[in-house]
Design an enzyme around this catalytic site. Structure first.
Site, PDB file in Angstrom:
ATOM      1  N   ARG A  18       0.999  -1.170   0.081  1.00 56.21           N
ATOM      2  CA  ARG A  18      -0.009   0.068   0.104  1.00 56.21           C
ATOM      3  C   ARG A  18       0.974   1.404   0.089  1.00 56.21           C
ATOM      4  O   ARG A  18       0.523   2.115  -0.785  1.00 56.21           O
ATOM      5  CB  ARG A  18      -0.991  -0.227   1.289  1.00 56.21           C
ATOM      6  CG  ARG A  18      -2.024  -1.149   1.174  1.00 56.21           C
ATOM      7  CD  ARG A  18      -3.118  -0.922   2.140  1.00 56.21           C
ATOM      8  NE  ARG A  18      -2.200  -1.428   3.327  1.00 56.21           N
ATOM      9  CZ  ARG A  18      -2.486  -1.241   4.645  1.00 56.21           C
ATOM     10  NH1 ARG A  18      -3.685  -0.814   4.801  1.00 56.21           N
ATOM     11  NH2 ARG A  18      -1.691  -1.782   5.527  1.00 56.21           N
ATOM     12  N   ASN A  36      -6.376  -2.676   1.412  1.00 62.97           N
ATOM     13  CA  ASN A  36      -6.389  -4.213   1.520  1.00 62.97           C
ATOM     14  C   ASN A  36      -7.696  -4.847   1.609  1.00 62.97           C
ATOM     15  O   ASN A  36      -8.686  -4.226   2.189  1.00 62.97           O
ATOM     16  CB  ASN A  36      -5.571  -4.555   2.818  1.00 62.97           C
ATOM     17  CG  ASN A  36      -4.361  -4.475   2.701  1.00 62.97           C
ATOM     18  OD1 ASN A  36      -3.431  -4.391   1.820  1.00 62.97           O
ATOM     19  ND2 ASN A  36      -3.487  -4.453   4.300  1.00 62.97           N
TER      20      ASN A  36
END
Length: 89
Positions: A18, A36
């Site tokens: 990320r 996620n």
């Protein structure tokens, strides 16, 4: 401007994916988000110029060094407007 949704599968959680995506998006001027998913994948929605989106997709498909990407699905979306790129939880 173009908006895409990218779903990335493989070892992509717990490897800095990320934050790699956040850094890459900000360098390329992409706005949107990364998060996620419960199935172990990562979802990315990004808006930017065509050339920037193409480069973004290439970089996301490689991922950070600790990632192991098995599949990357790209879906074109209607243009969306974001003010920045962020990590969502």
């Amino acid at each position: 401007m173009r908006t895409v949704r990218i779903r990335v599968y493989g070892r992509v959680q717990g490897v800095g994916f990320r934050y790699y995506t956040l850094h890459t998006a900000r360098i390329l001027g992409i706005t949107g988000y990364v998060r996620n998913e419960y199935d172990g994948s990562v979802e990315i929605v990004g808006t930017g110029e065509d050339a920037s989106i193409d480069e973004f997709i290439q970089k996301v498909d490689r991922g950070p060094i600790r990632a192991n990407i098995s599949k990357c699905l790209i879906e074109e979306l209607p243009e969306q407007h974001f003010t920045d790129f962020e990590v969502r939880y």
